[in-house]
Design a protein around this motif. Structure first.
Motif, short mmCIF file in Angstrom:
data_model
loop_
_atom_site.label_atom_id
_atom_site.label_comp_id
_atom_site.label_asym_id
_atom_site.label_seq_id
_atom_site.Cartn_x
_atom_site.Cartn_y
_atom_site.Cartn_z
N ASP A 141 32.01 30.82 36.14
CA ASP A 141 32.16 32.78 36.03
C ASP A 141 32.96 33.27 34.99
N GLY A 142 33.91 33.07 34.36
CA GLY A 142 34.95 33.09 33.29
C GLY A 142 36.46 33.55 33.88
N THR A 143 36.72 33.76 35.46
CA THR A 143 37.27 34.12 35.33
C THR A 143 38.63 33.33 35.14
N GLU A 144 40.03 33.92 34.71
CA GLU A 144 40.58 33.60 33.74
C GLU A 144 41.97 32.97 35.25
N PRO A 145 42.19 31.76 34.55
CA PRO A 145 43.61 30.60 35.92
C PRO A 145 44.41 30.54 35.58
N ILE A 146 44.91 32.01 35.22
CA ILE A 146 46.57 32.17 35.36
C ILE A 146 46.61 33.76 35.48
N CYS A 147 47.82 34.09 36.52
CA CYS A 147 47.88 35.04 36.87
C CYS A 147 47.65 36.40 36.00
N ALA A 148 47.24 37.15 36.45
CA ALA A 148 47.13 38.66 35.31
C ALA A 148 48.67 39.50 35.56
N ILE A 149 49.41 39.13 36.68
CA ILE A 149 50.50 39.96 36.07
C ILE A 149 52.16 38.84 35.98
N CYS A 150 52.02 37.87 35.55
CA CYS A 150 53.06 37.04 35.44
C CYS A 150 52.91 35.82 34.55
N ASP A 151 50.97 35.83 34.70
CA ASP A 151 51.18 34.67 33.29
C ASP A 151 51.22 33.09 33.72
N GLU A 152 51.33 32.64 34.55
CA GLU A 152 51.31 31.79 35.16
C GLU A 152 50.75 31.24 36.34
N GLY A 153 50.27 30.01 36.10
CA GLY A 153 49.55 29.41 37.20
C GLY A 153 49.84 28.80 38.39
N GLY A 154 48.70 28.18 39.34
CA GLY A 154 49.36 27.70 40.72
C GLY A 154 48.69 28.39 41.67
N GLU A 155 48.55 28.37 42.57
CA GLU A 155 47.76 29.61 44.28
C GLU A 155 46.92 30.61 43.11
N ARG A 170 39.79 38.43 36.07
CA ARG A 170 41.11 38.50 36.29
C ARG A 170 41.25 37.45 37.64
N ALA A 171 43.03 36.86 37.46
CA ALA A 171 43.13 36.28 38.73
C ALA A 171 44.74 36.15 39.77
N LYS A 228 35.49 36.99 49.44
CA LYS A 228 34.74 37.38 47.84
C LYS A 228 35.66 39.10 48.13
N PHE A 229 36.75 37.90 46.88
CA PHE A 229 37.99 38.92 46.80
C PHE A 229 37.41 39.66 45.50
N ILE A 230 38.06 41.34 45.66
CA ILE A 230 37.53 42.06 44.89
C ILE A 230 38.89 43.35 44.24
N CYS A 231 39.52 42.97 43.37
CA CYS A 231 40.13 43.93 42.67
C CYS A 231 39.87 45.38 42.76
N GLU A 232 41.13 46.45 43.45
CA GLU A 232 41.18 47.75 43.51
C GLU A 232 40.47 48.37 42.41
N ASN A 233 41.13 47.74 40.71
CA ASN A 233 40.59 48.29 39.47
C ASN A 233 38.74 47.92 39.55
N CYS A 234 38.48 46.95 40.18
CA CYS A 234 36.96 46.48 40.27
C CYS A 234 36.12 47.95 41.50
N HIS A 266 37.92 42.56 29.10
CA HIS A 266 38.75 43.87 28.46
C HIS A 266 37.58 45.17 28.64
N PHE A 267 38.62 46.08 28.94
CA PHE A 267 38.13 48.01 29.04
C PHE A 267 38.70 47.76 27.41
N TYR A 268 37.69 49.23 26.50
CA TYR A 268 38.27 50.06 25.78
C TYR A 268 38.20 51.76 26.10
N HIS A 269 39.38 52.07 25.73
CA HIS A 269 38.19 53.41 25.01
C HIS A 269 37.47 53.05 23.50
N PRO A 270 36.62 53.80 23.44
CA PRO A 270 35.59 53.97 22.29
C PRO A 270 36.41 53.78 21.77
N LYS A 271 37.35 55.28 21.06
CA LYS A 271 38.64 55.28 20.28
C LYS A 271 38.90 54.47 19.74
#
Length: 483
Positions: free
Chosen positions: A227-241, A251-252, A280-286, A319-324
């Motif tokens: 599903d293309g989920t990132e294999p590193i943490c979105a907060i600290c950019d490290e791997g692991g659990e 994100r993960a 199933k985990f859904i982050c608060e942004n999603c 990734h998301f973007y404002h059109p501008k």
């Protein structure tokens, strides 16, 4: 495999030896590079009591020959190392087939030879391309950290360059020559290690989060579940659990305090029991369809039909973007940017700026079928570079400035490079840029898509924990203070 010269009238002479190792008179392992380096017949040699050895295995006879010098040939498809026997004939080593236990003794010398061969054939390639090449060549070896200083081969590099002016066309080699301490060389060798801190080895999570990654035929990063989920943490950019979001963001996150302890990650603050019971985990942004623009960082609604931020159309891009914001990055002239902004706002699919090289004289799109066209993407902004386009400041840096480049996973060392571009200052304590880049919407019950009004949180069993998490995030200025 050991090959002998077929001559019935003389003692058989060795031609090529594999599974080799070198010892001193008392059977102590020694690197072959301690022998004199002989370029031509005028170079003097002297025996040092060093012996080339090979055990008798797989039907091949044992080898025990005294050697007095070594040489290297770089004008070939692959580099060639030979040693001179005390009887006066040359024996070629099967370069990548030393005895396994001998690898750590010869590692530095073998890497030096591979480096010289690479820069001679491709003098315009940057340091990062050299590092990728060395990873591929030595991928089957366990690469432990060298205890001795690596600067001992500086004289070999310098001498080879003096004998072969073609080598000095390489800026990488010039840097080696000028670095008498050997620290620059050490960065290259340390980049071979799969156990250094900058090599992110993500481990699978029992609850379903995926740590390791692969790439599809287009070079896109995909998770183990595809599903293309990132294999590193979105907060600290490290791997692991990791706990992977099954929403649109790809994100993960480190789910528990224990999971993020090593990387000093804030984490999501769940308990191990909560993670185990989670289907199933859904982050608060999603969950609330509130996503950040990857350019400006502002949090906005991604809910159709009144969305303010729009997702990249690439299959595995979250990734998301404002059109501008997207238009300004994709179009250099103002008229074209304005037109593109209107089209994106009207719902036109677009590949985001992450998929184009940020080097001004390149600007080419990522191409997954050629390694040279793969992009190294910054974890904090839309800047990306082809391996050969990376600025010199973005490399495997050590010391006070921190590390700005690392490979994504152990299984795909040569496939995906992650960077922090020079727009982001490295925090020495964290080893990353400031970790205030993630913004979650208020953890509240959704009263309509994108709502952030303060109401009761849906999961009552998590309410106290989430309140604590919100306080921590606000203290770190990741969440705005409520009014």
């Amino acid at each position: 495999m050991t090959i002998f010269d077929d001559d019935d009238d003389a003692e058989p002479q060795l031609k090529v030896v594999d599974n080799y190792y070198f010892v001193k008179a008392k059977n102590e392992f020694v690197c072959f590079s301690t022998l004199p380096l002989k370029f031509d017949e005028n170079d003097k040699v002297s025996g040092k009591g060093i012996y080339l050895r090979r055990y008798s295995t797989d039907g091949a006879p044992a080898v025990y020959k005294q050697v007095v010098a070594w040489t290297v040939a770089l004008n070939r498809e692959q580099p060639k190392i030979s040693v001179l026997s005390s009887e006066g004939y040359w024996i070629e080593l099967d370069l990548l087939k030393p005895r396994k236990i001998y690898w750590k003794f010869a590692r530095s010398a073998l890497t030096t030879v591979q480096m010289l061969h690479f820069v001679k054939r491709q003098p315009r390639k940057p340091m990062i391309s050299l590092s990728v090449h060395l990873r591929e060549v030595f991928s089957k070896f366990e690469t432990e950290e060298m205890e001795n200083a690596l600067g001992k081969h500086h004289h070999i590099i310098k001498r080879c360059a003096e004998r072969d002016p073609a080598l000095m066309r390489s800026k990488v080699l010039q840097s080696f020559i000028n670095d008498t301490s050997g620290k620059y060389f050490e960065c290259i060798l340390r980049s071979l290690s799969t156990k250094e801190s900058f090599i992110v080895v993500a481990e699978p999570l029992a609850s379903g989060g995926k740590g390791n990654c692969d790439t599809d035929s287009d070079g896109n990063i995909i998770g183990d579940d595809g599903d293309g989920t990132e294999p590193i943490c979105a907060i600290c950019d490290e791997g692991g659990e990791l706990l992977s979001c099954k929403g649109r963001c790809k994100r993960a996150f480190h789910p528990t305090i224990e999971a993020g302890r090593k990387s000093k990650c804030v984490t999501l603050g769940y308990t191990a029991v909560q993670v185990k019971e989670m289907n199933k985990f859904i982050c608060e942004n999603c969950r609330y369809e509130q996503h950040q623009c990857f350019k400006c960082g502002e949090l906005d609604s991604s809910h159709e039909p009144n969305a303010k931020v729009f997702q990249c159309c690439k299959l595995f891009c979250g990734h998301f973007y404002h059109p501008k914001c997207a238009a300004e990055l994709l179009q250099s002239d103002s008229n074209g940017a304005c037109e593109l902004e209107n089209k994106i706002a009207a719902g036109m699919p677009f590949p985001c700026p992450v998929h184009w090289c940020s080097r001004p004289d390149c600007k080419k799109m990522e191409e997954g079928t050629e390694r040279a066209m793969w992009l190294a993407g910054c974890r904090r902004c839309p800047k990306s570079y082809h391996l050969d386009c990376l600025p010199r400041e973005i490399c495997f840096k050590y010391g006070n400035r921190g590390i700005r480049a690392w490979f994504l996973s152990e299984r795909n060392l040569s496939k995906r490079l992650i960077i922090y571009c020079t727009d982001h200052e490295i925090d020495p304590a964290m080893g990353t840029p400031c970790r205030d880049h993630i913004k979650f919407p208020a953890l509240v019950e959704n009263k309509g898509h994108g709502s952030t009004e303060s109401t009761k949180f849906q999961h009552s069993e998590r309410k106290p924990l989430c309140r604590i998490l919100m306080m921590v995030l606000r203290t770190l200025k990741i969440l705005p203070n409520q009014t």
